[in-house]
Enzyme design. Structure first.
Site, PDB file in Angstrom:
ATOM      1  N   ARG A 116      -6.146 -16.669 -17.467  1.00  0.00           N
ATOM      2  CA  ARG A 116      -7.020 -15.335 -17.529  1.00  0.00           C
ATOM      3  C   ARG A 116      -8.064 -15.349 -16.821  1.00  0.00           C
ATOM      4  O   ARG A 116      -9.001 -14.465 -16.715  1.00  0.00           O
ATOM      5  CB  ARG A 116      -7.282 -14.919 -18.809  1.00  0.00           C
ATOM      6  CG  ARG A 116      -5.940 -14.581 -19.717  1.00  0.00           C
ATOM      7  CD  ARG A 116      -6.414 -13.893 -20.985  1.00  0.00           C
ATOM      8  NE  ARG A 116      -5.296 -13.531 -21.751  1.00  0.00           N
ATOM      9  CZ  ARG A 116      -4.658 -14.336 -22.501  1.00  0.00           C
ATOM     10  NH1 ARG A 116      -4.929 -15.632 -22.733  1.00  0.00           N
ATOM     11  NH2 ARG A 116      -3.563 -13.785 -23.363  1.00  0.00           N
ATOM     12  N   LYS A 119     -10.329  -7.941  -3.476  1.00  0.00           N
ATOM     13  CA  LYS A 119      -9.049  -7.309  -3.737  1.00  0.00           C
ATOM     14  C   LYS A 119      -8.093  -8.497  -3.783  1.00  0.00           C
ATOM     15  O   LYS A 119      -7.965  -9.039  -2.676  1.00  0.00           O
ATOM     16  CB  LYS A 119      -8.821  -6.307  -2.635  1.00  0.00           C
ATOM     17  CG  LYS A 119      -9.471  -4.737  -2.986  1.00  0.00           C
ATOM     18  CD  LYS A 119      -8.624  -3.853  -2.143  1.00  0.00           C
ATOM     19  CE  LYS A 119      -9.098  -2.438  -2.392  1.00  0.00           C
ATOM     20  NZ  LYS A 119      -8.672  -1.536  -1.441  1.00  0.00           N
ATOM     21  N   GLU A 142      -9.825  -4.392  12.668  1.00  0.00           N
ATOM     22  CA  GLU A 142     -10.778  -4.077  11.389  1.00  0.00           C
ATOM     23  C   GLU A 142     -12.236  -3.905  11.776  1.00  0.00           C
ATOM     24  O   GLU A 142     -12.780  -3.062  11.197  1.00  0.00           O
ATOM     25  CB  GLU A 142     -10.544  -5.326  10.245  1.00  0.00           C
ATOM     26  CG  GLU A 142      -9.319  -5.293   9.667  1.00  0.00           C
ATOM     27  CD  GLU A 142      -9.064  -4.178   8.737  1.00  0.00           C
ATOM     28  OE1 GLU A 142      -9.876  -3.427   8.269  1.00  0.00           O
ATOM     29  OE2 GLU A 142      -7.833  -3.900   8.342  1.00  0.00           O
ATOM     30  N   LYS A 182     -18.729  -4.048   5.361  1.00  0.00           N
ATOM     31  CA  LYS A 182     -17.815  -4.073   4.463  1.00  0.00           C
ATOM     32  C   LYS A 182     -18.504  -4.380   2.831  1.00  0.00           C
ATOM     33  O   LYS A 182     -18.361  -3.961   1.817  1.00  0.00           O
ATOM     34  CB  LYS A 182     -16.566  -4.967   4.414  1.00  0.00           C
ATOM     35  CG  LYS A 182     -15.717  -5.069   3.255  1.00  0.00           C
ATOM     36  CD  LYS A 182     -14.288  -5.585   3.676  1.00  0.00           C
ATOM     37  CE  LYS A 182     -13.486  -5.363   2.179  1.00  0.00           C
ATOM     38  NZ  LYS A 182     -12.027  -6.324   2.363  1.00  0.00           N
ATOM     39  N   GLU A 216     -13.339   0.536  -6.068  1.00  0.00           N
ATOM     40  CA  GLU A 216     -12.858   1.459  -5.351  1.00  0.00           C
ATOM     41  C   GLU A 216     -12.335   2.924  -6.084  1.00  0.00           C
ATOM     42  O   GLU A 216     -11.706   3.604  -6.238  1.00  0.00           O
ATOM     43  CB  GLU A 216     -11.303   1.254  -4.749  1.00  0.00           C
ATOM     44  CG  GLU A 216     -10.860   2.139  -3.722  1.00  0.00           C
ATOM     45  CD  GLU A 216      -9.815   1.449  -3.013  1.00  0.00           C
ATOM     46  OE1 GLU A 216      -9.861   0.301  -2.540  1.00  0.00           O
ATOM     47  OE2 GLU A 216      -8.723   2.267  -2.902  1.00  0.00           O
ATOM     48  N   ARG A 252     -15.711   2.930  -1.730  1.00  0.00           N
ATOM     49  CA  ARG A 252     -14.803   1.793  -1.130  1.00  0.00           C
ATOM     50  C   ARG A 252     -13.396   2.259  -0.216  1.00  0.00           C
ATOM     51  O   ARG A 252     -12.946   1.452   0.274  1.00  0.00           O
ATOM     52  CB  ARG A 252     -14.573   0.652  -2.252  1.00  0.00           C
ATOM     53  CG  ARG A 252     -13.511  -0.337  -1.828  1.00  0.00           C
ATOM     54  CD  ARG A 252     -13.711  -1.632  -2.659  1.00  0.00           C
ATOM     55  NE  ARG A 252     -13.052  -2.592  -2.081  1.00  0.00           N
ATOM     56  CZ  ARG A 252     -13.142  -3.815  -2.558  1.00  0.00           C
ATOM     57  NH1 ARG A 252     -13.754  -4.195  -3.519  1.00  0.00           N
ATOM     58  NH2 ARG A 252     -12.344  -4.964  -2.050  1.00  0.00           N
ATOM     59  N   ASN A 260     -10.263   2.171   3.637  1.00  0.00           N
ATOM     60  CA  ASN A 260      -8.724   2.587   3.918  1.00  0.00           C
ATOM     61  C   ASN A 260      -8.620   3.439   5.178  1.00  0.00           C
ATOM     62  O   ASN A 260      -7.331   3.833   5.339  1.00  0.00           O
ATOM     63  CB  ASN A 260      -8.197   3.268   2.721  1.00  0.00           C
ATOM     64  CG  ASN A 260      -8.266   2.214   1.616  1.00  0.00           C
ATOM     65  OD1 ASN A 260      -8.042   0.893   1.599  1.00  0.00           O
ATOM     66  ND2 ASN A 260      -8.581   2.913   0.198  1.00  0.00           N
ATOM     67  N   HIS A 307      -5.361   3.003   6.982  1.00  0.00           N
ATOM     68  CA  HIS A 307      -4.607   2.067   6.337  1.00  0.00           C
ATOM     69  C   HIS A 307      -3.238   2.898   5.759  1.00  0.00           C
ATOM     70  O   HIS A 307      -2.416   2.226   5.236  1.00  0.00           O
ATOM     71  CB  HIS A 307      -5.219   1.188   5.232  1.00  0.00           C
ATOM     72  CG  HIS A 307      -5.850   0.331   5.817  1.00  0.00           C
ATOM     73  ND1 HIS A 307      -7.025   0.384   6.838  1.00  0.00           N
ATOM     74  CD2 HIS A 307      -5.743  -1.129   5.717  1.00  0.00           C
ATOM     75  CE1 HIS A 307      -7.409  -0.954   7.210  1.00  0.00           C
ATOM     76  NE2 HIS A 307      -6.721  -1.693   6.394  1.00  0.00           N
ATOM     77  N   HIS A 324       0.033   0.805   6.239  1.00  0.00           N
ATOM     78  CA  HIS A 324       0.712   0.369   5.106  1.00  0.00           C
ATOM     79  C   HIS A 324       2.297   0.708   5.418  1.00  0.00           C
ATOM     80  O   HIS A 324       3.235  -0.034   4.949  1.00  0.00           O
ATOM     81  CB  HIS A 324       0.350   0.425   3.900  1.00  0.00           C
ATOM     82  CG  HIS A 324      -1.006  -0.270   3.648  1.00  0.00           C
ATOM     83  ND1 HIS A 324      -2.037  -0.236   2.536  1.00  0.00           N
ATOM     84  CD2 HIS A 324      -1.589  -1.326   4.458  1.00  0.00           C
ATOM     85  CE1 HIS A 324      -2.879  -1.054   2.567  1.00  0.00           C
ATOM     86  NE2 HIS A 324      -2.539  -1.835   3.968  1.00  0.00           N
ATOM     87  N   HIS A 356      -0.425  -6.409  10.452  1.00  0.00           N
ATOM     88  CA  HIS A 356      -1.480  -5.553   9.868  1.00  0.00           C
ATOM     89  C   HIS A 356      -2.376  -5.136  10.845  1.00  0.00           C
ATOM     90  O   HIS A 356      -2.472  -3.706  10.999  1.00  0.00           O
ATOM     91  CB  HIS A 356      -2.151  -6.290   8.689  1.00  0.00           C
ATOM     92  CG  HIS A 356      -3.108  -5.443   8.092  1.00  0.00           C
ATOM     93  ND1 HIS A 356      -2.792  -4.399   7.239  1.00  0.00           N
ATOM     94  CD2 HIS A 356      -4.462  -5.559   8.132  1.00  0.00           C
ATOM     95  CE1 HIS A 356      -3.824  -3.796   6.603  1.00  0.00           C
ATOM     96  NE2 HIS A 356      -5.101  -4.454   7.156  1.00  0.00           N
TER      97      HIS A 356
END
Length: 340
Positions: A107, A129, A171, A209, A219, A223, A227, A230, A234, A246
């Site tokens: 955990r 992330k 990016e 960022k 997000e 945030r 994207n 993106h 994606h 990517h």
């Protein structure tokens, strides 16, 4: 050395400089999870400092349940406890998988990021992330799990191919478009990673960022600005089964998003995104069929029960979230195809 502070609930620092790996010390019971394609010389700089080495398949091939289960089993077999540390060494995919393993094992155990690609430094290593892919789409399983620290050793960039290096610039270009204090320049033509100009531009980009992540760590709103480009990116990655990189997919995605932005009333930034796309010189888009790509976009993790949310730009440095009528999406895609 440049230091960027990420002000989340457990603040941490991103260090940017040369020969940082030699300065690091880790506690007992530290696992180094690394991309099997990194140069042996890079691995040799760290392997004596950790108690467990776990190689991963290169790139997106590591981001699945099979590899994740194997990593977790190796941690358990080595009797790693809750005070253990996982260190990720590699690009963004390595960071995503290792971070999710850190978030899941017992955990949650401590996690340190050592990105070795420009894309990993400016994107995946910062913000917490983590996750893996499903056949239905990219990053559909994951968790927010912030690292304890990030160390971007610029020496690791010297072994990258020109094309892989360019992927990181995609990016950085996106962060430049999101930054209200920046101006669009051809910073992306910088090639000397040992120059102070390059280190400063990289630190500034990471800072964009870090600032957004500090405002919105999970997000809920701001945030999602990260994207930009993106949603289509994606979809292109998924439809190609990740044969397109990517960075190249993001370059295409930003140009499509620029068309969407203009058609929704924003300033016309398509000339700048097209100039960058031509500099990237990516492989041809894997699909030119809107219906096919729209199916993947509709399953993007940014979509909700009301449909796709796009990040658009009113102008340079003025991002916002919007639902775009299907007819506008289709017309923008037609215009996008005329350019590419």
């Amino acid at each position: 050395m440049h230091k960027i502070h990420v002000q989340v609930s457990d603040p941490y620092t991103v260090s940017v400089g040369f020969d940082l790996l030699e300065t690091l010390e880790f506690p007992r019971n530290t696992a180094l999870i690394y991309d099997s394609n990194i140069p042996q010389a890079t691995l040799d700089r760290l392997k004596e400092k950790v108690s467990l080495l776990i190689p991963l398949p290169a790139g997106e091939a590591c981001k699945n349940f099979t590899v994740l289960a194997d990593v977790l089993s190796k941690l358990a077999a080595a009797n790693f406890t809750r005070d253990s540390v996982i260190v990720a060494l590699g690009g963004g995919a390595t960071s995503d998988l290792a971070g999710y393993a850190a978030a899941s094992y017992l955990r949650g155990v401590k996690f340190i990021n050592l990105p070795t690609t420009l894309l990993g430094m400016v994107d995946a290593s910062v913000g917490g992330k983590t996750g893996i892919n499903l056949p239905e789409g990219k990053n559909l399983v994951g968790a927010f799990w912030q690292p304890q620290s990030v160390h971007a050793d610029l020496a690791t960039l010297e072994s990258l191919s020109p094309q892989v290096f360019k992927e990181g610039m995609a990016e950085m270009f996106k962060h430049n478009l999101l930054d209200p204090t920046a101006t669009v320049s051809k910073f992306y033509e910088l090639e000397d990673v040992r120059s102070e100009v390059f280190a400063r531009e990289l630190a500034l980009s990471i800072g964009v960022k870090a600032h957004i992540v500090s405002i919105d760590p999970t997000e809920k709103h701001e945030r999602a600005f990260l994207n930009f480009g993106h949603t289509l990116a994606h979809a292109l990655e998924a439809v190609s089964k990740h044969q397109i990189s990517h960075g190249e997919a993001v370059a295409y995605g930003m140009h499509y998003a620029a068309h969407l932005s203009r058609n929704m009333g924003g300033q016309d930034l398509t000339a700048k995104t097209l100039e960058f796309l031509r500099w990237m010189n990516p492989v041809p888009p894997p699909s030119r069929d809107f219906e096919t790509l729209h199916g993947f976009m509709s399953r993007d993790k940014k979509a909700d029960s009301e449909g796709i949310r796009f990040t658009l730009l009113k102008d340079h440095g003025e991002p916002y979230l919007a639902r775009v009528p299907l007819t506008v999406q289709q017309e923008s895609f037609r215009q996008f195809l005329q350019d590419v």
